[in-house]
Design a protein around this motif. Structure first.
Motif, PDB file in Angstrom:
ATOM      1  N   ARG A   1     -26.058 -51.467  52.832  1.00  0.00           N
ATOM      2  CA  ARG A   1     -26.528 -50.104  53.085  1.00  0.00           C
ATOM      3  C   ARG A   1     -25.900 -49.121  52.114  1.00  0.00           C
ATOM      4  NH1 ARG A   1     -25.495 -47.364  57.195  1.00  0.00           N
ATOM      5  NH2 ARG A   1     -23.418 -48.138  57.606  1.00  0.00           N
TER       6      ARG A   1
ATOM      7  N   PRO B   1     -37.891 -42.041  59.725  1.00  0.00           N
ATOM      8  CA  PRO B   1     -37.871 -43.502  59.585  1.00  0.00           C
ATOM      9  C   PRO B   1     -39.107 -44.114  60.244  1.00  0.00           C
ATOM     10  CG  PRO B   1     -36.212 -42.776  61.178  1.00  0.00           C
ATOM     11  CD  PRO B   1     -36.843 -41.544  60.601  1.00  0.00           C
TER      12      PRO B   1
ATOM     13  N   VAL C   1     -25.933 -44.788  51.630  1.00  0.00           N
ATOM     14  CA  VAL C   1     -26.363 -43.460  52.051  1.00  0.00           C
ATOM     15  C   VAL C   1     -25.678 -42.475  51.111  1.00  0.00           C
ATOM     16  CG1 VAL C   1     -26.449 -41.767  53.921  1.00  0.00           C
ATOM     17  CG2 VAL C   1     -26.558 -44.205  54.456  1.00  0.00           C
TER      18      VAL C   1
ATOM     19  N   GLN D   1     -28.235 -43.923  59.859  1.00  0.00           N
ATOM     20  CA  GLN D   1     -28.920 -45.031  59.200  1.00  0.00           C
ATOM     21  C   GLN D   1     -28.596 -46.348  59.904  1.00  0.00           C
ATOM     22  OE1 GLN D   1     -27.617 -47.087  55.673  1.00  0.00           O
ATOM     23  NE2 GLN D   1     -29.498 -46.453  54.600  1.00  0.00           N
TER      24      GLN D   1
ATOM     25  N   LEU E   1     -34.559 -41.011  56.172  1.00  0.00           N
ATOM     26  CA  LEU E   1     -33.902 -40.768  57.458  1.00  0.00           C
ATOM     27  C   LEU E   1     -34.482 -39.573  58.198  1.00  0.00           C
ATOM     28  CD1 LEU E   1     -30.192 -41.549  56.538  1.00  0.00           C
ATOM     29  CD2 LEU E   1     -31.798 -42.963  57.830  1.00  0.00           C
TER      30      LEU E   1
ATOM     31  N   SER F   1     -30.731 -44.681  51.462  1.00  0.00           N
ATOM     32  CA  SER F   1     -31.174 -43.413  52.034  1.00  0.00           C
ATOM     33  C   SER F   1     -30.426 -42.277  51.367  1.00  0.00           C
ATOM     34  CB  SER F   1     -30.894 -43.359  53.543  1.00  0.00           C
ATOM     35  OG  SER F   1     -31.564 -44.381  54.228  1.00  0.00           O
TER      36      SER F   1
END
Length: 148
Positions: free
Chosen positions: A90, A18, A92, A72, A15, A41
């Protein structure tokens, strides 16, 4: 191959930087395999000398985690539109990237990470710590996508 038979394609998304080439490669790999794309991430507390006005790092505690999650999501929005048939999961997390990336790679079909193209004088191209750990410890194929 259906996603439930071949495993996810896992993308280690930096991040802080990117890269479109890396993200596109991962989405295309997931599309071709009919697999889900799992984007991982990691973030860490910033160095107070490197923070500028309006940066995510200015948020505190749980708000900072939500800011990184939202960042993200924003980075991936254009790619979700470009690849509407690719299911995206996803993750994070706070901390260093290699451990959560390798955990997500368990049972995966492919791990995708980036590598900057810069050359070290007298050494040649080198991988960073995340790509290095993925290459040596992932239990599936690893695609290292060079980028500027």
């Amino acid at each position: 191959m259906p996603a439930d038979e071949g495993g996810d394609v896992v993308l280690g998304l930096d991040l802080d930087d990117p890269c479109d080439d890396v993200i596109d490669f991962a989405f295309e790999a997931a599309r071709l395999r009919g697999a889900r794309l799992h984007v991982v991430s990691a973030w860490h507390d910033p160095n107070f000398l490197s923070v500028g006005p309006g940066e995510v790092a200015l948020a505190k505690g749980p708000l900072r985690a939500r800011e990184w999650d939202g960042f993200q999501e924003a980075v991936l929005r254009i790619w979700r539109d470009k690849y509407p048939g690719v299911e995206v999961a996803r993750t994070v997390v706070e901390g260093r990237a290699p451990a959560p990336l390798l955990a997500a790679a368990t049972g995966a079909a492919l791990v995708v990470v980036g590598r900057r193209r810069h050359l070290e004088p007298h050494v040649g191209p080198r991988t960073g710590p995340v790509a290095h750990r993925a290459i040596h410890h992932a239990a599936c194929p690893v695609a290292v996508v060079p980028h500027d």
